[in-house]
Motif scaffolding. Sequence first.
Motif, PDB file in Angstrom:
ATOM      1  N   ARG A 178      52.146   9.436  10.598  1.00  0.00           N
ATOM      2  CA  ARG A 178      51.797  10.815  11.002  1.00  0.00           C
ATOM      3  C   ARG A 178      53.038  11.698  11.035  1.00  0.00           C
ATOM      4  O   ARG A 178      53.018  12.835  10.576  1.00  0.00           O
ATOM      5  CB  ARG A 178      51.114  10.790  12.372  1.00  0.00           C
ATOM      6  CG  ARG A 178      50.729  12.147  12.857  1.00  0.00           C
ATOM      7  CD  ARG A 178      49.916  12.063  14.140  1.00  0.00           C
ATOM      8  NE  ARG A 178      49.782  13.398  14.679  1.00  0.00           N
ATOM      9  CZ  ARG A 178      50.107  13.732  15.903  1.00  0.00           C
ATOM     10  NH1 ARG A 178      50.557  12.828  16.747  1.00  0.00           N
ATOM     11  NH2 ARG A 178      49.971  14.967  16.313  1.00  0.00           N
ATOM     12  N   LEU A 179      54.109  11.159  11.567  1.00  0.00           N
ATOM     13  CA  LEU A 179      55.358  11.908  11.643  1.00  0.00           C
ATOM     14  C   LEU A 179      55.831  12.323  10.253  1.00  0.00           C
ATOM     15  O   LEU A 179      56.263  13.453  10.042  1.00  0.00           O
ATOM     16  CB  LEU A 179      56.413  11.056  12.347  1.00  0.00           C
ATOM     17  CG  LEU A 179      57.635  11.758  12.866  1.00  0.00           C
ATOM     18  CD1 LEU A 179      58.186  11.008  14.055  1.00  0.00           C
ATOM     19  CD2 LEU A 179      58.694  11.900  11.832  1.00  0.00           C
ATOM     20  N   ALA A 180      55.716  11.421   9.297  1.00  0.00           N
ATOM     21  CA  ALA A 180      56.148  11.721   7.921  1.00  0.00           C
ATOM     22  C   ALA A 180      55.277  12.800   7.289  1.00  0.00           C
ATOM     23  O   ALA A 180      55.740  13.542   6.423  1.00  0.00           O
ATOM     24  CB  ALA A 180      56.113  10.458   7.067  1.00  0.00           C
ATOM     25  N   LYS A 181      54.025  12.893   7.719  1.00  0.00           N
ATOM     26  CA  LYS A 181      53.110  13.874   7.135  1.00  0.00           C
ATOM     27  C   LYS A 181      53.259  15.266   7.764  1.00  0.00           C
ATOM     28  O   LYS A 181      52.656  16.220   7.288  1.00  0.00           O
ATOM     29  CB  LYS A 181      51.658  13.409   7.296  1.00  0.00           C
ATOM     30  CG  LYS A 181      51.377  12.069   6.667  1.00  0.00           C
ATOM     31  CD  LYS A 181      51.506  12.110   5.165  1.00  0.00           C
ATOM     32  CE  LYS A 181      51.102  10.775   4.571  1.00  0.00           C
ATOM     33  NZ  LYS A 181      51.880  10.349   3.467  1.00  0.00           N
ATOM     34  N   LEU A 182      54.035  15.370   8.821  1.00  0.00           N
ATOM     35  CA  LEU A 182      54.252  16.668   9.478  1.00  0.00           C
ATOM     36  C   LEU A 182      55.641  17.175   9.093  1.00  0.00           C
ATOM     37  O   LEU A 182      56.641  16.747   9.665  1.00  0.00           O
ATOM     38  CB  LEU A 182      54.132  16.522  10.996  1.00  0.00           C
ATOM     39  CG  LEU A 182      52.751  16.063  11.487  1.00  0.00           C
ATOM     40  CD1 LEU A 182      52.795  15.734  12.967  1.00  0.00           C
ATOM     41  CD2 LEU A 182      51.694  17.116  11.194  1.00  0.00           C
ATOM     42  N   PRO A 183      55.710  18.075   8.099  1.00  0.00           N
ATOM     43  CA  PRO A 183      57.011  18.493   7.550  1.00  0.00           C
ATOM     44  C   PRO A 183      57.998  18.999   8.601  1.00  0.00           C
ATOM     45  O   PRO A 183      59.182  18.719   8.501  1.00  0.00           O
ATOM     46  CB  PRO A 183      56.652  19.602   6.564  1.00  0.00           C
ATOM     47  CG  PRO A 183      55.218  19.404   6.253  1.00  0.00           C
ATOM     48  CD  PRO A 183      54.588  18.751   7.444  1.00  0.00           C
ATOM     49  N   ALA A 232      59.494  15.874  10.292  1.00  0.00           N
ATOM     50  CA  ALA A 232      60.390  15.164   9.373  1.00  0.00           C
ATOM     51  C   ALA A 232      61.701  15.945   9.227  1.00  0.00           C
ATOM     52  O   ALA A 232      62.791  15.348   9.201  1.00  0.00           O
ATOM     53  CB  ALA A 232      59.715  14.966   8.021  1.00  0.00           C
ATOM     54  N   ALA A 233      61.612  17.271   9.170  1.00  0.00           N
ATOM     55  CA  ALA A 233      62.821  18.104   9.077  1.00  0.00           C
ATOM     56  C   ALA A 233      63.672  17.965  10.342  1.00  0.00           C
ATOM     57  O   ALA A 233      64.905  17.913  10.265  1.00  0.00           O
ATOM     58  CB  ALA A 233      62.444  19.566   8.846  1.00  0.00           C
ATOM     59  N   LYS A 234      63.022  17.882  11.502  1.00  0.00           N
ATOM     60  CA  LYS A 234      63.768  17.693  12.751  1.00  0.00           C
ATOM     61  C   LYS A 234      64.496  16.350  12.750  1.00  0.00           C
ATOM     62  O   LYS A 234      65.624  16.257  13.226  1.00  0.00           O
ATOM     63  CB  LYS A 234      62.834  17.778  13.962  1.00  0.00           C
ATOM     64  CG  LYS A 234      62.449  19.169  14.344  1.00  0.00           C
ATOM     65  CD  LYS A 234      61.624  19.146  15.615  1.00  0.00           C
ATOM     66  CE  LYS A 234      61.257  20.536  16.059  1.00  0.00           C
ATOM     67  NZ  LYS A 234      60.499  20.537  17.329  1.00  0.00           N
ATOM     68  N   LEU A 235      63.837  15.309  12.240  1.00  0.00           N
ATOM     69  CA  LEU A 235      64.497  13.999  12.159  1.00  0.00           C
ATOM     70  C   LEU A 235      65.722  14.059  11.259  1.00  0.00           C
ATOM     71  O   LEU A 235      66.755  13.487  11.573  1.00  0.00           O
ATOM     72  CB  LEU A 235      63.543  12.942  11.615  1.00  0.00           C
ATOM     73  CG  LEU A 235      62.671  12.231  12.614  1.00  0.00           C
ATOM     74  CD1 LEU A 235      61.781  11.216  11.909  1.00  0.00           C
ATOM     75  CD2 LEU A 235      63.464  11.564  13.706  1.00  0.00           C
ATOM     76  N   ARG A 236      65.608  14.759  10.137  1.00  0.00           N
ATOM     77  CA  ARG A 236      66.745  14.879   9.215  1.00  0.00           C
ATOM     78  C   ARG A 236      67.910  15.621   9.869  1.00  0.00           C
ATOM     79  O   ARG A 236      69.061  15.354   9.562  1.00  0.00           O
ATOM     80  CB  ARG A 236      66.315  15.616   7.949  1.00  0.00           C
ATOM     81  CG  ARG A 236      65.498  14.791   7.042  1.00  0.00           C
ATOM     82  CD  ARG A 236      65.116  15.518   5.766  1.00  0.00           C
ATOM     83  NE  ARG A 236      64.373  14.593   4.935  1.00  0.00           N
ATOM     84  CZ  ARG A 236      63.053  14.448   4.981  1.00  0.00           C
ATOM     85  NH1 ARG A 236      62.334  15.196   5.780  1.00  0.00           N
ATOM     86  NH2 ARG A 236      62.469  13.550   4.206  1.00  0.00           N
ATOM     87  N   ALA A 237      67.598  16.550  10.746  1.00  0.00           N
ATOM     88  CA  ALA A 237      68.628  17.359  11.394  1.00  0.00           C
ATOM     89  C   ALA A 237      69.162  16.731  12.686  1.00  0.00           C
ATOM     90  O   ALA A 237      70.161  17.194  13.222  1.00  0.00           O
ATOM     91  CB  ALA A 237      68.081  18.755  11.693  1.00  0.00           C
ATOM     92  N   ALA A 238      68.513  15.679  13.173  1.00  0.00           N
ATOM     93  CA  ALA A 238      68.905  15.062  14.449  1.00  0.00           C
ATOM     94  C   ALA A 238      70.343  14.568  14.399  1.00  0.00           C
ATOM     95  O   ALA A 238      70.791  14.016  13.397  1.00  0.00           O
ATOM     96  CB  ALA A 238      67.965  13.913  14.787  1.00  0.00           C
TER      97      ALA A 238
END
Length: 162
Positions: free
Chosen positions: A122-127, A130-136
């Motif tokens: 679900r997390l991967a399907k919510l752009p 996913a963008a927040k994870l990349r920026a963490a």
Amino acid sequence: MALSSVSFEIEFTIDNLSKSRKAALSTLGQRIGTLRPAIFAHDITRCFLAREMLGSTAIGSGVAAPHTIFEQVCPPLIHVTHLKHPVDFRAEDARPVDVLLCAVGNRHDIRWLHIALPRLARLAKLPHLAAKLRAAKSGCAVEDILASVGIYSERTMPKKAA
């Protein structure tokens, strides 16, 4: 005990070196081996690679969810890795993977698996997530993002109503 009451150990790293799927999974296996010293890092890596042989763990949007079940008793772990160099995971959307959402735990109580995999997907399907994870930039930031989809650490576990 409700499924949502499972608490995960959550770790976060940035992998600046890996440039292939095998290298990324090997590095991940080494890191998890330091967190689960009762399990040899080589065995963890071998499990990840064997799972990939069954089919890619890429779940779309540049995210993969490698996972394995250990025979040894150990607390469930979610390990989030941001890959500096996106790698080919043979994703259906053909997008290279730059975020690994790894879930591991033991086979004696697999409630963790029933929580982790659908919520990571679900997390991967919510752009925006996913963008927040990349920026963490910290483990706490990652814990908060995971809590938003119902994957809790000891710190983010909702308090029981009195």
